[in-house]
Design an enzyme around this catalytic site. Structure first.
Site, PDB file in Angstrom:
ATOM      1  N   GLU A 206     -23.037  -6.186   4.241  1.00 49.15           N
ATOM      2  CA  GLU A 206     -22.874  -5.481   2.957  1.00 49.15           C
ATOM      3  C   GLU A 206     -23.292  -6.429   1.844  1.00 49.15           C
ATOM      4  O   GLU A 206     -22.819  -7.559   1.760  1.00 49.15           O
ATOM      5  CB  GLU A 206     -21.412  -5.042   2.787  1.00 49.15           C
ATOM      6  CG  GLU A 206     -21.193  -4.232   1.527  1.00 49.15           C
ATOM      7  CD  GLU A 206     -19.944  -3.341   1.583  1.00 49.15           C
ATOM      8  OE1 GLU A 206     -19.406  -3.113   2.685  1.00 49.15           O
ATOM      9  OE2 GLU A 206     -19.520  -2.873   0.512  1.00 49.15           O
ATOM     10  N   ARG A 207     -24.214  -5.971   1.015  1.00 52.55           N
ATOM     11  CA  ARG A 207     -24.739  -6.767  -0.101  1.00 52.55           C
ATOM     12  C   ARG A 207     -25.378  -8.068   0.388  1.00 52.55           C
ATOM     13  O   ARG A 207     -25.275  -9.109  -0.273  1.00 52.55           O
ATOM     14  CB  ARG A 207     -23.667  -7.083  -1.139  1.00 52.55           C
ATOM     15  CG  ARG A 207     -22.806  -5.907  -1.545  1.00 52.55           C
ATOM     16  CD  ARG A 207     -23.577  -4.796  -2.162  1.00 52.55           C
ATOM     17  NE  ARG A 207     -22.712  -3.652  -2.476  1.00 52.55           N
ATOM     18  CZ  ARG A 207     -23.170  -2.463  -2.836  1.00 52.55           C
ATOM     19  NH1 ARG A 207     -24.457  -2.231  -2.921  1.00 52.55           N
ATOM     20  NH2 ARG A 207     -22.333  -1.493  -3.100  1.00 52.55           N
ATOM     21  N   GLU A 330     -11.238   0.505  -3.486  1.00 50.38           N
ATOM     22  CA  GLU A 330     -12.474   1.161  -3.063  1.00 50.38           C
ATOM     23  C   GLU A 330     -12.317   1.847  -1.703  1.00 50.38           C
ATOM     24  O   GLU A 330     -13.146   1.689  -0.806  1.00 50.38           O
ATOM     25  CB  GLU A 330     -13.624   0.142  -3.023  1.00 50.38           C
ATOM     26  CG  GLU A 330     -13.847  -0.502  -4.381  1.00 50.38           C
ATOM     27  CD  GLU A 330     -15.086  -1.381  -4.470  1.00 50.38           C
ATOM     28  OE1 GLU A 330     -15.433  -2.015  -3.464  1.00 50.38           O
ATOM     29  OE2 GLU A 330     -15.683  -1.422  -5.549  1.00 50.38           O
ATOM     30  N   ARG A 363      -6.957 -10.557  -2.227  1.00 50.71           N
ATOM     31  CA  ARG A 363      -7.889 -10.328  -3.337  1.00 50.71           C
ATOM     32  C   ARG A 363      -7.253  -9.479  -4.439  1.00 50.71           C
ATOM     33  O   ARG A 363      -6.608  -8.462  -4.156  1.00 50.71           O
ATOM     34  CB  ARG A 363      -9.158  -9.640  -2.830  1.00 50.71           C
ATOM     35  CG  ARG A 363      -9.903 -10.492  -1.822  1.00 50.71           C
ATOM     36  CD  ARG A 363     -11.092  -9.750  -1.285  1.00 50.71           C
ATOM     37  NE  ARG A 363     -12.263  -9.878  -2.125  1.00 50.71           N
ATOM     38  CZ  ARG A 363     -13.111  -8.884  -2.388  1.00 50.71           C
ATOM     39  NH1 ARG A 363     -12.875  -7.676  -1.939  1.00 50.71           N
ATOM     40  NH2 ARG A 363     -14.174  -9.089  -3.109  1.00 50.71           N
ATOM     41  N   ARG A 380     -10.806   0.052 -16.066  1.00 47.99           N
ATOM     42  CA  ARG A 380     -10.788  -0.694 -14.797  1.00 47.99           C
ATOM     43  C   ARG A 380     -10.548  -2.179 -15.041  1.00 47.99           C
ATOM     44  O   ARG A 380      -9.936  -2.857 -14.208  1.00 47.99           O
ATOM     45  CB  ARG A 380     -12.110  -0.464 -14.084  1.00 47.99           C
ATOM     46  CG  ARG A 380     -12.353  -1.402 -12.936  1.00 47.99           C
ATOM     47  CD  ARG A 380     -13.566  -0.953 -12.173  1.00 47.99           C
ATOM     48  NE  ARG A 380     -14.063  -1.994 -11.297  1.00 47.99           N
ATOM     49  CZ  ARG A 380     -15.171  -1.871 -10.579  1.00 47.99           C
ATOM     50  NH1 ARG A 380     -15.890  -0.754 -10.645  1.00 47.99           N
ATOM     51  NH2 ARG A 380     -15.573  -2.846  -9.793  1.00 47.99           N
ATOM     52  N   ASP A 409     -16.859  -6.757 -11.944  1.00 50.57           N
ATOM     53  CA  ASP A 409     -17.420  -6.906 -10.596  1.00 50.57           C
ATOM     54  C   ASP A 409     -18.750  -7.655 -10.615  1.00 50.57           C
ATOM     55  O   ASP A 409     -19.796  -7.039 -10.422  1.00 50.57           O
ATOM     56  CB  ASP A 409     -17.605  -5.503  -9.998  1.00 50.57           C
ATOM     57  CG  ASP A 409     -17.874  -5.540  -8.505  1.00 50.57           C
ATOM     58  OD1 ASP A 409     -17.849  -6.632  -7.933  1.00 50.57           O
ATOM     59  OD2 ASP A 409     -18.109  -4.458  -7.928  1.00 50.57           O
ATOM     60  N   GLU A 437     -25.817  -9.667  -5.744  1.00 50.69           N
ATOM     61  CA  GLU A 437     -25.707  -8.199  -5.724  1.00 50.69           C
ATOM     62  C   GLU A 437     -26.174  -7.550  -7.036  1.00 50.69           C
ATOM     63  O   GLU A 437     -27.036  -6.688  -7.041  1.00 50.69           O
ATOM     64  CB  GLU A 437     -24.255  -7.822  -5.436  1.00 50.69           C
ATOM     65  CG  GLU A 437     -24.010  -6.335  -5.522  1.00 50.69           C
ATOM     66  CD  GLU A 437     -22.548  -5.973  -5.302  1.00 50.69           C
ATOM     67  OE1 GLU A 437     -21.737  -6.867  -5.000  1.00 50.69           O
ATOM     68  OE2 GLU A 437     -22.217  -4.779  -5.435  1.00 50.69           O
ATOM     69  N   GLU A 555     -30.153 -11.723 -17.801  1.00 48.07           N
ATOM     70  CA  GLU A 555     -29.188 -10.998 -18.640  1.00 48.07           C
ATOM     71  C   GLU A 555     -29.922 -10.262 -19.765  1.00 48.07           C
ATOM     72  O   GLU A 555     -29.609  -9.113 -20.083  1.00 48.07           O
ATOM     73  CB  GLU A 555     -28.198 -12.009 -19.223  1.00 48.07           C
ATOM     74  CG  GLU A 555     -27.113 -11.388 -20.046  1.00 48.07           C
ATOM     75  CD  GLU A 555     -26.268 -12.444 -20.761  1.00 48.07           C
ATOM     76  OE1 GLU A 555     -26.471 -13.659 -20.497  1.00 48.07           O
ATOM     77  OE2 GLU A 555     -25.438 -12.060 -21.583  1.00 48.07           O
ATOM     78  N   TRP A 586     -15.598   5.277 -11.577  1.00 46.19           N
ATOM     79  CA  TRP A 586     -15.725   3.880 -11.148  1.00 46.19           C
ATOM     80  C   TRP A 586     -15.385   2.888 -12.256  1.00 46.19           C
ATOM     81  O   TRP A 586     -15.150   1.708 -12.004  1.00 46.19           O
ATOM     82  CB  TRP A 586     -17.137   3.608 -10.628  1.00 46.19           C
ATOM     83  CG  TRP A 586     -17.383   4.239  -9.302  1.00 46.19           C
ATOM     84  CD1 TRP A 586     -17.977   5.439  -9.080  1.00 46.19           C
ATOM     85  CD2 TRP A 586     -17.000   3.726  -8.023  1.00 46.19           C
ATOM     86  NE1 TRP A 586     -17.997   5.711  -7.732  1.00 46.19           N
ATOM     87  CE2 TRP A 586     -17.407   4.672  -7.052  1.00 46.19           C
ATOM     88  CE3 TRP A 586     -16.354   2.565  -7.596  1.00 46.19           C
ATOM     89  CZ2 TRP A 586     -17.184   4.489  -5.697  1.00 46.19           C
ATOM     90  CZ3 TRP A 586     -16.135   2.382  -6.230  1.00 46.19           C
ATOM     91  CH2 TRP A 586     -16.543   3.340  -5.303  1.00 46.19           C
TER      92      TRP A 586
HETATM   93  C1  GCV Z   1     -17.459  -5.482   0.003  1.00 52.04           C
HETATM   94  C2  GCV Z   1     -18.384  -4.506  -5.044  1.00 52.04           C
HETATM   95  C3  GCV Z   1     -19.450  -4.323  -4.012  1.00 52.04           C
HETATM   96  C4  GCV Z   1     -18.890  -3.870  -2.694  1.00 52.04           C
HETATM   97  C5  GCV Z   1     -17.850  -4.900  -2.261  1.00 52.04           C
HETATM   98  C6  GCV Z   1     -16.789  -4.978  -3.356  1.00 52.04           C
HETATM   99  C7  GCV Z   1     -15.739  -6.035  -3.046  1.00 52.04           C
HETATM  100  O1  GCV Z   1     -17.842  -3.286  -5.413  1.00 52.04           O
HETATM  101  O2  GCV Z   1     -20.379  -3.422  -4.481  1.00 52.04           O
HETATM  102  O3  GCV Z   1     -19.939  -3.804  -1.779  1.00 52.04           O
HETATM  103  O4  GCV Z   1     -17.289  -4.554  -1.045  1.00 52.04           O
HETATM  104  O5  GCV Z   1     -17.396  -5.347  -4.568  1.00 52.04           O
HETATM  105  O6  GCV Z   1     -15.831  -7.099  -3.631  1.00 52.04           O
HETATM  106  O7  GCV Z   1     -14.874  -5.784  -2.258  1.00 52.04           O
END
Ligand code: GCV
Length: 991
Positions: A206-207, A330, A363, A380, A409, A437, A555, A586
């Site tokens: 993921e990412r 999430e 986390r 958020r 994020d 990301e 940026e 979101w």
């Molecule tokens: C692993 C962001 C990312 C998600 C990631 C999340 C996290 O939202 O887009 O892919 O999930 O952060 O840190 O848990």
């Protein structure tokens, strides 16, 4: 080298030089021939750089895995002379003096026992190292068999870190400065220095932007874990001591007996480098894989389940580091399902881990992603503080709250998370993303150390006192025993991070976690020296400048003024999609409307987020007048006409920053081009191609955001650029055959919102085409002359469309790039800013009234979608690198500045500077010759002055080549010849 705290004060009179003694010659050591993915492909290249010559006889005092690794690493650096007897044949008298004697490696206790005369300190802590050069009367030549180098660690891992520090030494010393204090001592600022990998058992990441997982494939741990060991070596070299190998969106099956055995193999693979395995766990595991009815953290059966599971893990992996938890976030399950708190969940796991010394990284990325967009108070950014601050003091001693560096994020720019100041009785770690990301996914150059450094240095002013974040997470501000930094790395099988320059981020992460007082520039220099070219002042300054400018540039062309990254937040997180942030739960809102933009997060009228900071900081953010421009729109909703501290209006800043950022991206291409010939050619080409792509994609970003805000606000650009694109010919205005006009979504990702798609290709009648084609044709109404043509199209997958440039209905298939294939790997199967890409065709001669056309052959889903072409006079194209007619390297400090400043002086000029390659000493008296490219006879010549400088003035615009040559002698037996073929030639363009 400020990360090394000198113990010289403890031992007056013991200050000696190290390097001088051991660097006795310039020696090229051949590297390990490596076809597999190895750490040597990153910064651990002990090739073509000054090796550190310790005495060749290396003795570890213990026989632990870590000490063995330390010995191996020292020997790697020595290459073919490792283990040889320096007093034997093949060694000169000088080498014998320098490399005789002994190098001793051991823990402080071992050293004390074996060498009672060596003054090893009694208080060396965990992971700390101490390096000592024993008494020797001749510090310059060495003392032959009496040489003694001691590398001591507070523990075994400290010895390994000491070896890596010694090996890094030549890169960390200032140019020209060879003296260092003896002994050296350094300890990490914080105990937790982990990387997280978001790898899934199926091998996807993921990412992740560097291919598939090095850990998993097809649901299991991979058979070949050699890359894992190499990764651990890389991590250890910068002091990283933990690696969490699976995604935080955790796969519970990894905790079953079969997978735990497999995971133990990963722990084994990393153990020789002191990197301990950690795992992300699903808090619902007792229910999902343990067949309990519940995962309620307060349920006794759940507690027993975790205890048993943890015992099972430690039976297989005795040095297991602990768990990372993402819960109630999430879509992940969490304690809230049972009305329990994060403290209940964290303590449940912590209690199971405590007897074994394990920790829980819980986390703080906990938030509701179904927020009500219409509620002006919903935010958020508030979530982490609102949830965790009330729990301060309720977490077990082995829980560490892992807090993302900003409240949203990993955006291009966010304020520091206020939670760092909100937990005084709780251990904290800062989470940053090494994988890019939201910052260009490694296709864009973004050196993140300056961003992290800004957060680390940010002063929270807790109780009105200096409280920088780096001291909070190190545990010193609030006297917490455990704290640290966690970097989400997501390395893969493609050269670790896919992009060679992105590795600077992994390196910087480790160095900052060890010593957050280092500067991003220092770290960049170390990394460049070790990775790209050892101590070449031109290479170092060029690449350092590029790295340092890269985050501000990104940026500027993505999301300036604290708007966050204006990307597709419900999709790839890559290309522009401004409205994707709005109208959903979101919470990455920027609230742009026709009158203004920004989130009101003030206490007075907004969400109140600003009030989560300690009063002195809150006061700054509460008022637009005191909020720094760079974060204005994160905290305030203001009209587009609001004036920034810079004097510009918000809207004008939005326009200009995008043009400036895109121009900077183009400049990177030119900066990098100056290094051709001076650095490894494959590396040069790989980075060049990425930078060219980035320069094109920065234009996509620029145009998307500028045209979006231009349309929304209706306010013209003071510089007249928004909505005006000189030389641009839209595809929808062309004469089309087979092509159909389509709307692109989001509209701002295509010029004018439209493109043409080859949905009805015609019979092929063109050379090169193998299938039916579509054509788009324009008439050239401009002046006759030489032009560069940029073709903007969408590269879709699956499929590899082919494109051809046709003039007056004819196709030339020459070397100028008139035929190309759309084979890039980019996100999204539909036309989108994610996959909008620019192809440049240089030096096309156009005559008035002629036609030019793009002919395209679609392939599967790649419908050869075309946005526009842009025709720019070849001489004036700011987005092109000058096409240099010669490709040698150069010794000029900053060739680009000549192009920028020549108009201010009498006439165009070329000037430069020559220095000794490794230490940068200026070289006087070199012969410098100026040529027309291709000519053998110089136009004129000069010699370098005592600063190594030279200058040719009064030149006519044109292309030139410079050659500098000379022999430099210094010291008694050290002669350096500048290699005129590789290092002392230059190609520049004067226009
Ligand atoms: C692993 C962001 C990312 C998600 C990631 C999340 C996290 O939202 O887009 O892919 O999930 O952060 O840190 O848990």
């Amino acid at each position: 080298m400020p990360q090394i705290t000198s113990a010289a004060a403890e031992r007056p009179g013991k200050v000696k030089t190290l390097l001088r003694k051991f660097v006795v010659a310039f020696l090229l050591i051949s590297g390990l021939a490596a076809s597999a993915q190895t750490a040597d492909q990153a910064w651990l290249k002990y090739v073509k750089r000054i090796p550190v010559f310790t005495p060749l006889a290396v003795h570890p005092l213990g026989n632990s895995l870590l000490e063995q690794s330390a010995v191996k690493e020292l020997n790697r650096n020595l290459g073919s002379i490792a283990g040889r007897d320096a007093s034997g044949p093949g060694f000169s008298a000088r080498a014998r003096m320098g490399m005789g004697g002994q190098t001793i490696i051991g823990t402080a206790d071992e050293i004390r026992k074996a060498l009672p005369d060596v003054p090893v300190p009694r208080d060396l802590g965990p992971d700390e190292y101490w390096i000592y050069i024993g008494p020797c009367s001749d510090h310059f030549n060495g003392c032959g068999e009496h040489n003694l180098v001691v590398i001591a660690g507070g523990d075994e891992r400290g010895t390994l870190y000491g070896v890596f520090a010694l090996l890094r030494f030549p890169a960390t010393a200032e140019i020209g400065e060879l003296h260092r204090e003896n002994p050296w001592r350094s300890r990490p600022a914080m105990p937790i220095r982990w990387v997280d990998e978001w790898d899934n058992p199926d091998g996807s990441i993921e990412r992740g932007y560097a291919g598939r997982s090095i850990f998993f494939e097809g649901g299991n741990v991979r058979v070949d874990l050699a890359p894992v060991t190499e990764y651990a070596r890389l991590l250890a070299s910068v002091g990283i001591n933990g690696c969490n190998v699976n995604n935080v969106n955790a796969a519970p099956q990894l905790l079953d007996a079969n997978h735990l055995k497999q995971l133990a193999r990963i722990a084994d693979a990393m153990r020789p480098w002191g990197v301990h395995l950690a795992l992300s766990v699903d808090i619902a595991s007792p229910q999902k894989i343990g067949s309990l009815k519940t995962y309620d953290p307060l349920d006794p059966a759940v507690r027993t389940w975790w205890k048993t599971k943890v015992n099972e893990i430690y039976a297989l992996i005795p040095d297991f580091a602990g768990f990372t938890v993402k819960a109630d976030s999430e879509g992940q399950p969490g304690p809230s399902s049972y009305g329990r708190t994060p403290a209940d969940a964290a303590n449940l796991l912590a209690n199971a881990l405590a007897p074994h010394g394990g920790v829980v990284l819980y986390r703080a990325f906990v938030y509701n992603h179904h927020l009500d967009w219409r509620d002006p108070k919903a935010d958020r950014a508030r979530a982490a503080y609102d949830i965790f601050h009330p729990l301060d003091g309720k977490f077990a001693a082995n829980v560490i709250i892992q807090i993302k560096e900003g409240p949203i994020d990993f955006q291009a720019h966010e304020p520091v998370s206020p939670l760092f100041a909100g937990l005084r009785q709780t251990n904290q770690a800062m989470e940053v993303q090494i994988t890019q990301e939201y910052t260009g996914q490694q296709r864009h150059l973004v050196y993140l150390a300056p961003m992290w450094k800004q957060v680390l240095d940010f002063d929270m002013r807790v109780d009105g006192q200096s409280t920088p974040v780096k001291e909070i997470i190190a545990g010193t501000s609030f006297h917490r025993p455990r704290g640290g930094m966690v970097g989400v790395a997501n390395v893969g099988r493609d050269a670790w991070l896919g992009s060679p320059l992105a590795l600077a981020n992994l390196y910087a992460f480790g160095r900052l976690a060890w010593n957050p007082d280092l500067t991003p520039e220092q770290i960049a220099d170390e990394w460049i020296w070790q990775t790209i070219k050892f101590r070449d002042p031109v290479v170092v300054s060029t690449v350092e400048k590029m790295l340092m400018q890269s985050w501000p540039a990104y940026e500027s062309y993505t999301g300036p003024l604290g708007m966050q990254t204006l990307t597709d937040i419900t999709g790839s997180h890559y290309g522009p999609n401004i409205e994707s942030s709005e109208n959903n739960g979101w919470g990455q809102w920027h609230r742009a409307d026709k009158d203004g933009v920004g989130m009101d997060r003030t206490v007075a009228t907004g969400t109140g987020f600003a009030g989560q900071y300690p009063p002195q900081v809150a006061m700054i953010y509460e008022s637009a007048a005191t909020t720094p421009d760079e974060l204005l729109l994160f905290f305030h909703h203001v009209p587009y006409t609001y004036r920034l501290h810079s004097g510009k209006t918000v809207i004008q800043h939005i326009y200009e920053s995008h043009y400036e950022g895109a121009a900077q991206a183009a400049q990177f291409v030119r900066d990098w081009a100056t290094l051709e010939g001076s650095i490894d050619q494959p590396l040069y080409e790989q980075v060049r191609d990425r930078l060219r792509y980035q320069a094109g994609h920065a234009i996509v970003w620029r145009d998307a955001i500028v045209q979006y805000f231009f349309k929304l606000s209706g306010i013209p650009d003071e510089q007249g650029r928004a909505g005006h694109y000189p030389g641009r010919l839209e595809a929808e205005d062309a004469r089309l055959t087979g092509y159909k006009i389509i709307d692109v979504t989001p509209w701002e990702d295509a010029s004018g919102g439209k493109a043409v798609s080859c949905d009805d290709p015609q019979i092929p009648n063109r050379k090169g085409a193998t299938k039916p084609i579509c054509t788009a044709e324009w008439k050239w109404t401009g002046e006759e002359g030489m032009y560069n043509i940029a073709v903007q199209y969408f590269d879709l997958h699956p499929g590899t469309a082919k494109f051809f440039l046709a003039q007056n209905g004819r196709i030339e298939l020459g070397p100028l790039g008139q035929m190309w294939t759309a084979d890039a790997e980019l996100p999204s199967p539909q036309p989108h800013g994610d996959n909008s890409i620019r192809h440049l065709i240089r030096n096309v001669w156009l005559t008035a009234g002629q036609t030019m056309g793009i002919e395209a052959e679609p392939d599967r889903n790649d419908r050869a979608v075309l946005d526009y072409i842009e025709v720019v006079p070849a001489k004036r194209d700011p987005y092109l690198v000058p096409d240099l007619p010669c490709s040698e390297g150069q010794q000029v400090q900053d060739p680009v500045s000549h192009q920028e400043t020549y108009e201010e002086i009498a006439g165009p000029e070329l000037a430069g500077w020559a220095g000794e390659t490794n230490v940068g000493t200026p070289i006087e008296g070199m012969l410098v010759e100026l040529f027309h490219p291709g000519d053998k006879t110089p136009i004129t010549t000069t010699h370098t002055n005592e600063e190594g400088g030279f200058r040719f003035t009064g030149l006519a615009p044109g292309h030139y080549r410079i050659k500098a040559s000379g022999v430099v002698e210094y010291g008694v037996d050290e002669i350096v010849r500048l290699d005129p073929a590789a290092k002392a030639q230059l190609c520049l363009v004067v226009e």
